[in-house]
Design an enzyme around this catalytic site. Sequence first.
Site, PDB file in Angstrom:
ATOM      1  N   ASN A 154      14.449  10.201  34.298  1.00  0.00           N
ATOM      2  CA  ASN A 154      14.334   9.190  33.236  1.00  0.00           C
ATOM      3  C   ASN A 154      15.274   9.378  32.046  1.00  0.00           C
ATOM      4  O   ASN A 154      15.564   8.414  31.362  1.00  0.00           O
ATOM      5  CB  ASN A 154      12.868   9.061  32.775  1.00  0.00           C
ATOM      6  CG  ASN A 154      12.336  10.321  32.163  1.00  0.00           C
ATOM      7  OD1 ASN A 154      12.788  11.409  32.487  1.00  0.00           O
ATOM      8  ND2 ASN A 154      11.384  10.183  31.276  1.00  0.00           N
ATOM      9  N   GLY A 230       9.625  17.284  34.368  1.00  0.00           N
ATOM     10  CA  GLY A 230       9.229  16.346  35.417  1.00  0.00           C
ATOM     11  C   GLY A 230       7.718  16.216  35.449  1.00  0.00           C
ATOM     12  O   GLY A 230       7.041  16.425  34.437  1.00  0.00           O
ATOM     13  N   GLU A 250       8.171  21.236  30.992  1.00  0.00           N
ATOM     14  CA  GLU A 250       8.078  20.054  30.111  1.00  0.00           C
ATOM     15  C   GLU A 250       7.563  18.919  30.997  1.00  0.00           C
ATOM     16  O   GLU A 250       8.298  18.421  31.850  1.00  0.00           O
ATOM     17  CB  GLU A 250       9.464  19.680  29.562  1.00  0.00           C
ATOM     18  CG  GLU A 250      10.007  20.631  28.518  1.00  0.00           C
ATOM     19  CD  GLU A 250       9.415  20.381  27.127  1.00  0.00           C
ATOM     20  OE1 GLU A 250       8.535  19.513  26.985  1.00  0.00           O
ATOM     21  OE2 GLU A 250       9.855  21.064  26.191  1.00  0.00           O
ATOM     22  N   CYS A 283       8.302  10.175  28.775  1.00  0.00           N
ATOM     23  CA  CYS A 283       7.078  10.972  28.769  1.00  0.00           C
ATOM     24  C   CYS A 283       6.287  10.757  27.490  1.00  0.00           C
ATOM     25  O   CYS A 283       5.112  11.090  27.438  1.00  0.00           O
ATOM     26  CB  CYS A 283       7.414  12.443  28.958  1.00  0.00           C
ATOM     27  SG  CYS A 283       8.801  12.926  27.952  1.00  0.00           S
TER      28      CYS A 283
HETATM   29  P1  NAP Z   1       9.343  14.602  39.471  1.00  0.00           P
HETATM   30  O1  NAP Z   1       9.096  13.735  40.626  1.00  0.00           O
HETATM   31  O2  NAP Z   1       8.410  15.714  39.199  1.00  0.00           O
HETATM   32  O3  NAP Z   1      10.828  15.180  39.667  1.00  0.00           O
HETATM   33  C1  NAP Z   1      11.413  16.007  38.715  1.00  0.00           C
HETATM   34  C2  NAP Z   1      12.422  16.904  39.404  1.00  0.00           C
HETATM   35  O4  NAP Z   1      11.746  17.799  40.292  1.00  0.00           O
HETATM   36  C3  NAP Z   1      13.431  16.140  40.279  1.00  0.00           C
HETATM   37  O5  NAP Z   1      14.690  16.748  40.197  1.00  0.00           O
HETATM   38  C4  NAP Z   1      12.839  16.317  41.665  1.00  0.00           C
HETATM   39  O6  NAP Z   1      13.771  16.188  42.706  1.00  0.00           O
HETATM   40  C5  NAP Z   1      12.359  17.750  41.558  1.00  0.00           C
HETATM   41  N1  NAP Z   1      11.409  18.153  42.594  1.00  0.00           N
HETATM   42  C6  NAP Z   1      10.517  17.390  43.264  1.00  0.00           C
HETATM   43  N2  NAP Z   1       9.849  18.165  44.164  1.00  0.00           N
HETATM   44  C7  NAP Z   1      10.322  19.429  44.031  1.00  0.00           C
HETATM   45  C8  NAP Z   1      10.051  20.667  44.672  1.00  0.00           C
HETATM   46  N3  NAP Z   1       9.123  20.772  45.632  1.00  0.00           N
HETATM   47  N4  NAP Z   1      10.747  21.768  44.296  1.00  0.00           N
HETATM   48  C9  NAP Z   1      11.679  21.684  43.340  1.00  0.00           C
HETATM   49  N5  NAP Z   1      11.995  20.536  42.698  1.00  0.00           N
HETATM   50  C10 NAP Z   1      11.320  19.426  43.039  1.00  0.00           C
HETATM   51  O7  NAP Z   1       9.459  13.751  38.113  1.00  0.00           O
HETATM   52  P2  NAP Z   1      10.242  12.386  37.858  1.00  0.00           P
HETATM   53  O8  NAP Z   1       9.527  11.291  38.545  1.00  0.00           O
HETATM   54  O9  NAP Z   1      11.699  12.570  38.107  1.00  0.00           O
HETATM   55  O10 NAP Z   1      10.062  12.270  36.289  1.00  0.00           O
HETATM   56  C11 NAP Z   1       8.953  11.701  35.703  1.00  0.00           C
HETATM   57  C12 NAP Z   1       8.029  12.756  35.132  1.00  0.00           C
HETATM   58  O11 NAP Z   1       8.727  13.596  34.247  1.00  0.00           O
HETATM   59  C13 NAP Z   1       6.930  12.138  34.294  1.00  0.00           C
HETATM   60  O12 NAP Z   1       5.718  12.785  34.565  1.00  0.00           O
HETATM   61  C14 NAP Z   1       7.371  12.417  32.863  1.00  0.00           C
HETATM   62  O13 NAP Z   1       6.354  12.426  31.922  1.00  0.00           O
HETATM   63  C15 NAP Z   1       8.012  13.744  33.025  1.00  0.00           C
HETATM   64  N6  NAP Z   1       8.923  13.986  31.917  1.00  0.00           N
HETATM   65  C16 NAP Z   1       8.593  14.919  30.968  1.00  0.00           C
HETATM   66  C17 NAP Z   1       9.425  15.131  29.877  1.00  0.00           C
HETATM   67  C18 NAP Z   1       9.142  16.158  28.831  1.00  0.00           C
HETATM   68  O14 NAP Z   1      10.068  16.544  28.112  1.00  0.00           O
HETATM   69  N7  NAP Z   1       7.933  16.641  28.688  1.00  0.00           N
HETATM   70  C19 NAP Z   1      10.587  14.394  29.766  1.00  0.00           C
HETATM   71  C20 NAP Z   1      10.882  13.450  30.749  1.00  0.00           C
HETATM   72  C21 NAP Z   1      10.047  13.269  31.818  1.00  0.00           C
HETATM   73  P3  NAP Z   1      14.019  14.784  43.469  1.00  0.00           P
HETATM   74  O15 NAP Z   1      14.477  13.844  42.420  1.00  0.00           O
HETATM   75  O16 NAP Z   1      15.083  15.150  44.442  1.00  0.00           O
HETATM   76  O17 NAP Z   1      12.714  14.403  44.077  1.00  0.00           O
END
Ligand code: NAP
Length: 472
Positions: A154, A230, A250, A283
């Site tokens: 995002n 994530g 995060e 987020c």
């Molecule tokens: P996500 O599905 O958890 O993916 C985040 C990252 O993790 C991606 O690079 C993803 O790779 C990777 N990943 C997935 N499965 C994995 C595994 N088994 N081992 C290692 N890496 C793995 O999150 P998203 O949909 O991209 O982002 C949305 C989430 O991020 C929301 O919950 C949001 O609140 C959170 N977020 C938090 C913050 C903060 O600063 N607190 C900021 C922004 C977003 P792939 O893309 O290849 O699947």
Amino acid sequence: MATTAAEHRLLIDGDWIETGDWLEVRSPYSGDVVGRVAKAAKGETKRAIDAAERAMREPLPAHKRAEILVKVAGGLGRRHDEVARVISDEAGKPMKAARVEARRAMSTFTFAAVEARKLAGEMVPMDAAQAGEGKLAFTLRVPIGIVGAITPFNFPCNLVAHKLAPSLAAGCAVVLKPASQTPLSSLLLAELMEEAGLPAGWLNVVAGKPSEIGDVLIEDDRVAALTFTGSGDVGWKLKERAPRKKVNLELGNATPAIVCSDAPDFTVDRLAANAFSFAGQSCISVQRIYVMDGAWDDFVAEFVPKVEALKLGDPADEETDVGPVIDAGARERILEWVRASGGELLTGGETTEEGLIRPTVIANPSPDDKVQCEEVFGPVVTLTRTRSLDEAIELANSTRYGLQAAIFTGDLHPALEAAQRLEFGGVMINEAPTFRSDQMPYGGVKASGNTREGPAYAVRELTEERLVVIQL
Ligand code: NAP
């Protein structure tokens, strides 16, 4: 309109490599392919760690690290249009928001450069204890080691910047795994870092199958820290599987704002804009608004037309406020959560002909509805009528998340009471809970994470204190 359908190689050990396998990056708006990225697997990830290990054998002095970070900020400034367009193309982020993100990334690199120059330990007052008499002691801040960075879709530029810039400031080499849906901004940042003079191996980018890359990063003991932004599902599992590493998380939020009867006039504007920017996929996007009884009628009467006036459409259009969500799966899930809510639908809840979710406002859903207690991560906001500040604070706290929250009021007392009682990493007063400036300590409590970012705080997380004691 998609503009970049080029093939992009991965940066490993200073070489831009192909792997024979490609990841297609598609525009979430048009579905067009906007780029192809060489796909890494276990072998490339191991090579990336080898390269990072070799790089760290020859530490870069702080002034050199700072110089590189400043040059990257300059590069982001010079190539602003291109950076914003890449973010917009791959994430479907409206140009307005993509431009803000690109500018914020400059700020992140600039602050990290300051931290690189300031990095120092502290004196220990040894003669404060009898045992310490005749001794001098101080701490050094040493790099924690190789950092494995995993980033979400995002904020494909600035959240990657929040990993790369503090790691380099701390003196750590990085293996970065960007989100598969948005790897192009990371590769552009890697190009800028290389142009700025970063030697081989200090940054390695491996896009590809998350579990394969993740497994190598978890299992290789040379990776000292994992920094992950994530979803909680993925993040907390990583932490469980890597008990001997530092794992900085995060994660998500179900972001609340409390509106008191004496809230300032700008409250409605702030909340409407920050609930729907990038279609709610931040987020800290405003998700739950608790409005005090006395303010309810006026607030609803003003808020709904403001939401309906937001411009939906092509993210490439500089006038667009709200674009697509990341993919069809996300769209279906969000609409399903809206349909399942028992609250009153005040506007939205459907899609446009182009398949965009109309900004959606739901009044008084039940506390157990997913739109109220889980992270929607879409263009949906709930309004809940509350009778007292106590009730509003209790409801705001009634999720497993705790990243940022806000209160709008003209009175200092409820503001400070909320600041003390809201169980979140950050509480904004008369500002949207979505507010973030990149030097702030930013991070969550409860299920929202276990760390703080912002270069000064991230550098602290990515360095270790080494004590030096001298017998005089
Ligand atoms: P996500 O599905 O958890 O993916 C985040 C990252 O993790 C991606 O690079 C993803 O790779 C990777 N990943 C997935 N499965 C994995 C595994 N088994 N081992 C290692 N890496 C793995 O999150 P998203 O949909 O991209 O982002 C949305 C989430 O991020 C929301 O919950 C949001 O609140 C959170 N977020 C938090 C913050 C903060 O600063 N607190 C900021 C922004 C977003 P792939 O893309 O290849 O699947």
